[in-house]
Motif scaffolding. Structure first.
Motif, PDB file in Angstrom:
ATOM      1  N   ARG A 282      -0.261   5.287 -11.632  1.00  0.00           N
ATOM      2  CA  ARG A 282       0.394   5.726 -12.877  1.00  0.00           C
ATOM      3  C   ARG A 282      -0.097   4.924 -14.074  1.00  0.00           C
ATOM      4  NH1 ARG A 282       4.916   6.281  -9.445  1.00  0.00           N
ATOM      5  NH2 ARG A 282       5.694   4.250 -10.055  1.00  0.00           N
ATOM      6  N   ALA A 283      -0.215   3.616 -13.916  1.00  0.00           N
ATOM      7  CA  ALA A 283      -0.667   2.766 -15.027  1.00  0.00           C
ATOM      8  C   ALA A 283      -2.097   3.131 -15.434  1.00  0.00           C
ATOM      9  CB  ALA A 283      -0.576   1.292 -14.640  1.00  0.00           C
ATOM     10  N   PHE A 284      -2.959   3.365 -14.471  1.00  0.00           N
ATOM     11  CA  PHE A 284      -4.343   3.744 -14.739  1.00  0.00           C
ATOM     12  C   PHE A 284      -4.389   5.116 -15.414  1.00  0.00           C
ATOM     13  CE2 PHE A 284      -8.457   5.528 -13.201  1.00  0.00           C
ATOM     14  CZ  PHE A 284      -9.312   4.618 -13.815  1.00  0.00           C
ATOM     15  N   ALA A 285      -3.636   6.073 -14.890  1.00  0.00           N
ATOM     16  CA  ALA A 285      -3.606   7.427 -15.463  1.00  0.00           C
ATOM     17  C   ALA A 285      -3.064   7.401 -16.892  1.00  0.00           C
ATOM     18  CB  ALA A 285      -2.765   8.353 -14.591  1.00  0.00           C
TER      19      ALA A 285
ATOM     20  N   TYR B 247     -11.823   6.395  -2.467  1.00  0.00           N
ATOM     21  CA  TYR B 247     -12.469   7.704  -2.508  1.00  0.00           C
ATOM     22  C   TYR B 247     -11.427   8.816  -2.456  1.00  0.00           C
ATOM     23  CZ  TYR B 247     -15.296  11.729  -1.284  1.00  0.00           C
ATOM     24  OH  TYR B 247     -15.869  12.966  -1.270  1.00  0.00           O
ATOM     25  N   LEU B 248     -10.443   8.694  -1.578  1.00  0.00           N
ATOM     26  CA  LEU B 248      -9.407   9.719  -1.470  1.00  0.00           C
ATOM     27  C   LEU B 248      -8.567   9.806  -2.746  1.00  0.00           C
ATOM     28  CD1 LEU B 248      -8.269   9.299   2.244  1.00  0.00           C
ATOM     29  CD2 LEU B 248      -9.700  11.106   1.253  1.00  0.00           C
ATOM     30  N   THR B 249      -8.373   8.685  -3.431  1.00  0.00           N
ATOM     31  CA  THR B 249      -7.670   8.712  -4.711  1.00  0.00           C
ATOM     32  C   THR B 249      -8.447   9.556  -5.704  1.00  0.00           C
ATOM     33  OG1 THR B 249      -6.675   6.545  -4.342  1.00  0.00           O
ATOM     34  CG2 THR B 249      -6.825   7.306  -6.625  1.00  0.00           C
ATOM     35  N   MET B 250      -9.747   9.354  -5.770  1.00  0.00           N
ATOM     36  CA  MET B 250     -10.576  10.138  -6.677  1.00  0.00           C
ATOM     37  C   MET B 250     -10.497  11.623  -6.328  1.00  0.00           C
ATOM     38  SD  MET B 250     -14.697  10.164  -7.212  1.00  0.00           S
ATOM     39  CE  MET B 250     -14.916  10.717  -5.533  1.00  0.00           C
ATOM     40  N   VAL B 251     -10.640  11.968  -5.061  1.00  0.00           N
ATOM     41  CA  VAL B 251     -10.626  13.359  -4.626  1.00  0.00           C
ATOM     42  C   VAL B 251      -9.279  14.007  -4.942  1.00  0.00           C
ATOM     43  CG1 VAL B 251     -10.705  14.832  -2.571  1.00  0.00           C
ATOM     44  CG2 VAL B 251     -12.383  13.020  -2.867  1.00  0.00           C
ATOM     45  N   ARG B 252      -8.215  13.258  -4.752  1.00  0.00           N
ATOM     46  CA  ARG B 252      -6.869  13.805  -4.979  1.00  0.00           C
ATOM     47  C   ARG B 252      -6.628  14.131  -6.438  1.00  0.00           C
ATOM     48  NH1 ARG B 252      -1.379  11.127  -2.835  1.00  0.00           N
ATOM     49  NH2 ARG B 252      -0.202  13.040  -2.944  1.00  0.00           N
ATOM     50  N   TYR B 253      -6.985  13.211  -7.319  1.00  0.00           N
ATOM     51  CA  TYR B 253      -6.660  13.378  -8.731  1.00  0.00           C
ATOM     52  C   TYR B 253      -7.777  14.041  -9.546  1.00  0.00           C
ATOM     53  CZ  TYR B 253      -2.660  10.451  -7.720  1.00  0.00           C
ATOM     54  OH  TYR B 253      -1.501   9.950  -7.200  1.00  0.00           O
TER      55      TYR B 253
ATOM     56  N   TRP C 159       0.837  -1.198   0.000  1.00  0.00           N
ATOM     57  CA  TRP C 159       0.000   0.000   0.000  1.00  0.00           C
ATOM     58  C   TRP C 159       0.875   1.251   0.000  1.00  0.00           C
ATOM     59  CZ3 TRP C 159      -4.183  -1.136   4.286  1.00  0.00           C
ATOM     60  CH2 TRP C 159      -5.052  -2.121   3.815  1.00  0.00           C
ATOM     61  N   GLY C 160       0.323   2.330  -0.540  1.00  0.00           N
ATOM     62  CA  GLY C 160       1.009   3.620  -0.521  1.00  0.00           C
ATOM     63  C   GLY C 160       1.876   3.874  -1.741  1.00  0.00           C
ATOM     64  N   GLN C 161       2.023   2.894  -2.614  1.00  0.00           N
ATOM     65  CA  GLN C 161       2.825   3.086  -3.820  1.00  0.00           C
ATOM     66  C   GLN C 161       1.938   3.602  -4.951  1.00  0.00           C
ATOM     67  OE1 GLN C 161       5.662  -0.064  -4.673  1.00  0.00           O
ATOM     68  NE2 GLN C 161       5.328  -0.901  -2.616  1.00  0.00           N
ATOM     69  N   ARG C 162       2.535   4.264  -5.903  1.00  0.00           N
ATOM     70  CA  ARG C 162       1.776   4.910  -6.958  1.00  0.00           C
ATOM     71  C   ARG C 162       1.840   4.209  -8.319  1.00  0.00           C
ATOM     72  NH1 ARG C 162       0.406   8.491  -3.700  1.00  0.00           N
ATOM     73  NH2 ARG C 162       1.170  10.526  -3.178  1.00  0.00           N
ATOM     74  N   ALA C 163       2.452   3.062  -8.391  1.00  0.00           N
ATOM     75  CA  ALA C 163       2.610   2.381  -9.687  1.00  0.00           C
ATOM     76  C   ALA C 163       1.269   2.066 -10.330  1.00  0.00           C
ATOM     77  CB  ALA C 163       3.442   1.104  -9.526  1.00  0.00           C
ATOM     78  N   LEU C 164       0.315   1.630  -9.547  1.00  0.00           N
ATOM     79  CA  LEU C 164      -1.011   1.325 -10.084  1.00  0.00           C
ATOM     80  C   LEU C 164      -1.706   2.603 -10.550  1.00  0.00           C
ATOM     81  CD1 LEU C 164      -3.010  -0.897 -10.683  1.00  0.00           C
ATOM     82  CD2 LEU C 164      -3.901  -0.647  -8.374  1.00  0.00           C
TER      83      LEU C 164
ATOM     84  N   TRP D 142     -14.734   9.236 -14.974  1.00  0.00           N
ATOM     85  CA  TRP D 142     -14.432   8.011 -14.226  1.00  0.00           C
ATOM     86  C   TRP D 142     -15.678   7.700 -13.411  1.00  0.00           C
ATOM     87  CZ3 TRP D 142     -10.391   7.710  -9.700  1.00  0.00           C
ATOM     88  CH2 TRP D 142     -10.246   6.390  -9.289  1.00  0.00           C
ATOM     89  N   PHE D 143     -16.331   6.605 -13.749  1.00  0.00           N
ATOM     90  CA  PHE D 143     -17.513   6.156 -13.014  1.00  0.00           C
ATOM     91  C   PHE D 143     -17.025   5.193 -11.944  1.00  0.00           C
ATOM     92  CE2 PHE D 143     -21.440   3.382 -12.861  1.00  0.00           C
ATOM     93  CZ  PHE D 143     -22.159   4.273 -12.098  1.00  0.00           C
ATOM     94  N   LEU D 144     -16.989   5.667 -10.725  1.00  0.00           N
ATOM     95  CA  LEU D 144     -16.359   4.937  -9.631  1.00  0.00           C
ATOM     96  C   LEU D 144     -17.387   4.533  -8.590  1.00  0.00           C
ATOM     97  CD1 LEU D 144     -13.770   4.018  -8.091  1.00  0.00           C
ATOM     98  CD2 LEU D 144     -13.744   6.309  -7.081  1.00  0.00           C
ATOM     99  N   ILE D 145     -17.369   3.260  -8.270  1.00  0.00           N
ATOM    100  CA  ILE D 145     -18.117   2.751  -7.129  1.00  0.00           C
ATOM    101  C   ILE D 145     -17.050   2.299  -6.139  1.00  0.00           C
ATOM    102  CG2 ILE D 145     -19.708   0.991  -6.286  1.00  0.00           C
ATOM    103  CD1 ILE D 145     -20.816   0.856  -9.186  1.00  0.00           C
ATOM    104  N   CYS D 146     -16.979   2.955  -5.004  1.00  0.00           N
ATOM    105  CA  CYS D 146     -15.905   2.592  -4.074  1.00  0.00           C
ATOM    106  C   CYS D 146     -16.468   2.046  -2.772  1.00  0.00           C
ATOM    107  CB  CYS D 146     -14.951   3.749  -3.836  1.00  0.00           C
ATOM    108  SG  CYS D 146     -15.646   5.214  -3.099  1.00  0.00           S
ATOM    109  N   HIS D 147     -15.714   1.122  -2.212  1.00  0.00           N
ATOM    110  CA  HIS D 147     -16.115   0.465  -0.966  1.00  0.00           C
ATOM    111  C   HIS D 147     -15.360   1.005   0.235  1.00  0.00           C
ATOM    112  CE1 HIS D 147     -18.347  -2.536  -3.211  1.00  0.00           C
ATOM    113  NE2 HIS D 147     -17.312  -2.650  -4.001  1.00  0.00           N
ATOM    114  N   GLY D 148     -14.286   1.730  -0.017  1.00  0.00           N
ATOM    115  CA  GLY D 148     -13.465   2.177   1.096  1.00  0.00           C
ATOM    116  C   GLY D 148     -12.957   3.591   0.900  1.00  0.00           C
ATOM    117  N   TYR D 149     -12.445   4.136   1.951  1.00  0.00           N
ATOM    118  CA  TYR D 149     -12.014   5.522   1.916  1.00  0.00           C
ATOM    119  C   TYR D 149     -10.762   5.739   1.071  1.00  0.00           C
ATOM    120  CZ  TYR D 149      -8.314   4.560   5.317  1.00  0.00           C
ATOM    121  OH  TYR D 149      -7.187   4.096   5.940  1.00  0.00           O
TER     122      TYR D 149
END
Length: 162
Positions: free
Chosen positions: A102-105, A132-138, A95-100, A122-129
């Protein structure tokens, strides 16, 4: 080879996955969620067109994955792109790494280069915070937004995507 603790992510078309990697994805998925069924997992996987395989950069061991598809959609008479992402599983020690991210972006960027005049959502259904925080950040312009509410036009778009 030994584990490095660093992620290396590759983006692979779902149709190119072999049975062995799908089985390893299932084992990882079932190990992180309760009350899951293999047929549901397989159906969800094959609805997507792309999988992001996260491996330890040293050992090559599968330590996570995510899935997504981008498709055309009509919104108020205009074409838009909709990226729908599936479940994302990463072993906690990675957790905490950005490789995933970057690949998605990179996938979203490539799509936009091919479709420069078409809005992409990005149509996102999220189960955890964390998701959600990834969406808010980017994506600072997101809906629903805790301070700005949900404009009626965006509600209609979300309803039509859902």
């Amino acid at each position: 080879m030994q584990r490095t603790g660093k992620l290396a992510v590759t983006s692979v078309p779902v149709r190119m996955l072999d049975r062995d990697i799908i089985e390893r994805m299932w084992v990882l998925y079932a190990g992180h969620y309760d009350h899951v069924r293999r047929d549901t997992f397989d159906a969800d996987l094959f609805e997507k067109d792309r999988v992001y395989l996260a491996r330890d950069s040293g050992s090559g061991e599968l330590v996570g994955f995510s899935t997504a598809t981008i498709y055309s959609h009509r919104d108020s008479g205009r074409e838009i792109g909709a990226c729908f992402s599936g479940d994302t599983i990463i072993r906690p020690e990675y957790w905490g790494q950005r490789a995933l991210h970057r690949a998605f972006a990179l996938r979203l960027l490539r799509w936009k280069l091919w479709h420069p005049r078409v809005p992409l959502y990005w149509f996102l259904i999220c189960h955890g915070y964390r998701t959600y925080l990834t969406m808010v950040r980017y994506f600072p312009d997101h809906w629903p937004h805790f301070e700005r509410g949900l404009p009626e036009a965006k509600r209609a778009l979300i309803d039509s995507l859902g």
